[in-house]
Design an enzyme around this catalytic site. Sequence first.
Site, PDB file in Angstrom:
ATOM      1  N   SER A  70       0.831  -1.211   0.000  1.00 37.55           N
ATOM      2  CA  SER A  70       0.000   0.000   0.000  1.00 37.55           C
ATOM      3  C   SER A  70       0.864   1.260   0.000  1.00 37.55           C
ATOM      4  CB  SER A  70      -0.914   0.021   1.226  1.00 37.55           C
ATOM      5  OG  SER A  70      -1.716  -1.129   1.264  1.00 37.55           O
TER       6      SER A  70
HETATM    7  N1  SAH Z   1      -0.902  -4.955   4.061  1.00 41.99           N
HETATM    8  C1  SAH Z   1      -0.116  -5.174   2.870  1.00 41.99           C
HETATM    9  C2  SAH Z   1      -0.892  -4.768   1.628  1.00 41.99           C
HETATM   10  C3  SAH Z   1      -1.226  -5.968   0.868  1.00 41.99           C
HETATM   11  S1  SAH Z   1      -2.308  -5.816  -0.519  1.00 41.99           S
HETATM   12  C4  SAH Z   1       1.220  -4.489   2.938  1.00 41.99           C
HETATM   13  O1  SAH Z   1       1.481  -3.747   3.911  1.00 41.99           O
HETATM   14  O2  SAH Z   1       2.044  -4.705   2.056  1.00 41.99           O
HETATM   15  C5  SAH Z   1      -3.599  -6.918  -0.011  1.00 41.99           C
HETATM   16  C6  SAH Z   1      -3.216  -8.325   0.260  1.00 41.99           C
HETATM   17  O3  SAH Z   1      -4.394  -9.033   0.634  1.00 41.99           O
HETATM   18  C7  SAH Z   1      -2.638  -9.088  -0.931  1.00 41.99           C
HETATM   19  O4  SAH Z   1      -1.384  -9.558  -0.599  1.00 41.99           O
HETATM   20  C8  SAH Z   1      -3.630 -10.221  -1.157  1.00 41.99           C
HETATM   21  O5  SAH Z   1      -3.028 -11.417  -1.581  1.00 41.99           O
HETATM   22  C9  SAH Z   1      -4.248 -10.371   0.218  1.00 41.99           C
HETATM   23  N2  SAH Z   1      -5.561 -11.025   0.257  1.00 41.99           N
HETATM   24  C10 SAH Z   1      -6.595 -10.907  -0.609  1.00 41.99           C
HETATM   25  N3  SAH Z   1      -7.636 -11.650  -0.203  1.00 41.99           N
HETATM   26  C11 SAH Z   1      -7.258 -12.259   0.949  1.00 41.99           C
HETATM   27  C12 SAH Z   1      -7.907 -13.169   1.850  1.00 41.99           C
HETATM   28  N4  SAH Z   1      -9.153 -13.603   1.661  1.00 41.99           N
HETATM   29  N5  SAH Z   1      -7.203 -13.581   2.935  1.00 41.99           N
HETATM   30  C13 SAH Z   1      -5.949 -13.156   3.156  1.00 41.99           C
HETATM   31  N6  SAH Z   1      -5.292 -12.299   2.344  1.00 41.99           N
HETATM   32  C14 SAH Z   1      -5.938 -11.856   1.261  1.00 41.99           C
END
Ligand code: SAH
Length: 216
Positions: free
Chosen positions: A61
């Site tokens: 993000s």
């Molecule tokens: N918090 C992260 C941002 C990640 S983007 C950071 O600081 O880098 C969102 C993430 O959510 C992605 O990696 C995606 O794979 C994950 N995601 C999507 N659906 C999900 C689910 N049902 N359970 C767990 N993770 C999920």
Amino acid sequence: MTMKAKKDLLLKQWKESGLVTTEKILEAFRAVKRENFILPEHEEYAYSDYPLPIHGGQTISQPTTVLIMTQALEVAPGMKVLEIGAGSGYQAAILSKLVGKTGQVYSVETVPELVSFSQQNLNKSGCSNVTVSFGDGSQGFAAKAPYDRIIVTAAAPKVPPPLIEQLKESGILIIPVDNELFGQTMKKITKKNGKLTEENLGEFRFVPLKGKYGVR
Ligand code: SAH
């Protein structure tokens, strides 16, 4: 410009714009190197204020989004926090600093490659109070429930009921929920005397939440 100079500049902008509200929050961001959570080829953009691609078509993000969500979560030392979507592990690392040695952060990630990527990045950053688990976080993480705080970092079509169930009394849930126009509305949901109150924090764009209570 050196990495430190770039970071100082971003934090200075946050401070001067009034976006950051407490020194404690600034301290957490100061303590975590974002360059530890991105791919080597993007290193020069570590402190540019935008999302960057990681593995599996996902993104880390934008720093300002992480700031806004972190502040809204009102984390205190000793808390047990659940994150859905570990991604790079950066958001979890910031939370790790805020809950401190007596607190715990659990993060759930659905892309196996990102479970190991985030865990490695967190280890590199000395965040020993964070555990990343593989699974469908749209169902929360029942194993360690209930939580003081829950933060979802992917776009949900609706608030998944298990997250409400796994939230403690006086708990706070931050979650971007799809709106009918474009992107998501960031919601802050507070549980008080068993009842929920909701506040909107503005419009954002996230990658979709997958799984049982995610996009179909
Ligand atoms: N918090 C992260 C941002 C990640 S983007 C950071 O600081 O880098 C969102 C993430 O959510 C992605 O990696 C995606 O794979 C994950 N995601 C999507 N659906 C999900 C689910 N049902 N359970 C767990 N993770 C999920």
